[in-house]
Design an enzyme around this catalytic site. Sequence first.
Site, PDB file in Angstrom:
ATOM      1  N   HIS A  80     -19.326 -39.156  23.195  1.00 35.14           N
ATOM      2  CA  HIS A  80     -18.993 -39.051  21.759  1.00 35.14           C
ATOM      3  C   HIS A  80     -17.863 -38.031  21.639  1.00 35.14           C
ATOM      4  CE1 HIS A  80     -19.458 -39.238  17.515  1.00 35.14           C
ATOM      5  NE2 HIS A  80     -20.602 -38.604  17.341  1.00 35.14           N
TER       6      HIS A  80
ATOM      7  N   HIS B  18     -14.771 -48.489  22.479  1.00 36.80           N
ATOM      8  CA  HIS B  18     -15.456 -48.041  21.273  1.00 36.80           C
ATOM      9  C   HIS B  18     -16.479 -49.088  20.886  1.00 36.80           C
ATOM     10  CE1 HIS B  18     -16.144 -46.509  17.242  1.00 36.80           C
ATOM     11  NE2 HIS B  18     -15.602 -45.388  17.675  1.00 36.80           N
TER      12      HIS B  18
ATOM     13  N   ASP C  42      -9.851 -40.143  20.973  1.00 34.48           N
ATOM     14  CA  ASP C  42      -9.916 -39.035  21.922  1.00 34.48           C
ATOM     15  C   ASP C  42      -8.878 -39.121  23.039  1.00 34.48           C
ATOM     16  OD1 ASP C  42     -11.979 -37.573  20.777  1.00 34.48           O
ATOM     17  OD2 ASP C  42     -13.495 -38.909  21.604  1.00 34.48           O
TER      18      ASP C  42
END
Length: 422
Positions: free
Chosen positions: A263, A302, A358
């Site tokens: 995460h 994702h 990210d």
Amino acid sequence: MPDSVTITDNRTGESVEVPIVNGGIDADHWNKLLPGIWFLDPGFGSTASTESAITELDGANGILRYRGYPIEQLAEQSTFLEVCYLLLNGELPDKSQLDQWTHDITHHTFIHENMRKRFYEGFHYDAHPMGMLVSAIAALSTFYPEAKDIEDRENRFIQINRLISKVPTLAAMAYRASIGMPFVFPDNNLTYAENFLSMMWRVAEPSYEPDPVLARAMDVLFMLHADHEQNCSTTAMRVIGSAHADPYSAAAGATAGLYGPRHGGANEAVIQMLRDIGSYDDIPAFIESVKAGEGRLMGFGHRVYKAYDPRARIVKNQADEVFKITGRNPLLDIALKLEEIALSDDYFKSRNLYPNVDFYTGLIYQAMNFPMDMFTVLFAIGRMPGWLSHWNEAVDQGVRISRPRQVYTGPAERNYVPISER
Ligand code: CMC
């Protein structure tokens, strides 16, 4: 054709027609027809845990909107504090509302001296800032016991205000504690992002003047992280909140969820991965090892996006602006090449694996001098308004306590065996 599905119990021939509303069906119909038969959905891949009016995410088309406003427009024209207000209240503020909100946030950034003097000093010298942040957010609940009164909406908003105001202070304190530097008090003359940078970096100068490009980049990154509907940490927030825990305790749980490398911890893992790869020439071998199941391409993939994450595109553009000030991060070339190779490889294409938010954020943070163990902390500052908006929405909805069922697969009843006979 009716917009519905029909569920038939083949054991009895009974069926029920269930309307499809807003893309979902109400599980209550299922429960009534089939009591004691549970949906087995580990990881909640097919389960909508709530109705929500906060964030719309269309993963197939790479769309992200807060309260209807596209993330691209907000990142271009708005500010983090305005986005916080929007998420929490449903509408953009007018000028006087924004002034009041900014004033309220700016004037609640200080924390109790016991937190600074006793609490933070108790951590080991190399404590991870995320561990410190999780604990510090939980500790706030002991300073504001009135937060337990969650039925009082005005009281809820006082705690929301405090959490958004204080989390940058707690975050910067975690960093300063980890490097043995004295804490820097908040400066009310600075904006939210500027004040955070001041608390991070100020040394002996009378007042800190952050580079406007870097302060804007920080603000944009906070906006991009502000909400992402029912992700792991937000779901944790809602689940803990459903037990009517106070918002500090719930936010500490959400922050703990964010800590994980699948995460919010992925931004840190991306830099580690790019460093481990080391050079251009080693990229193909690394890709092959990922395809062989020896690890994951961090910053890729994702649960919801099956297209390019719209946030990743904005972050990539921000990186160009930041690197003009800080100089180019040498790991950028490896990241760009890795992305190019992955996006043309069947393994990644067939699984719809694209860069997520990210993949590039760590490169910016690193160029801005943030140590790697602060990356997820930055994510947590940005995500706080999202967590709180969902918590507040859930309390307004009067949701039942979260209590999923399980499909039991363990042994049937058996008799206890004394240890001498085992
Ligand atoms: N690298 C290589 N293969 C991958 C990756 C990856 N990053 N992500 C998924 N896969 C493969 C996975 O092995 C599986 O293959 P197969 O069908 O052959 O078994 C397939 O793609 C589906 O994967 P999954 O694990 O079922 O996907 P998920 O939806 O459960 O996991 C994820 C989503 C984000 C946890 C995962 O993609 C991942 O671990 N990515 C790397 C970590 C990362 O970047 N996380 C940040 C997410 S965005 C920020 C945030 O919201 O926190």
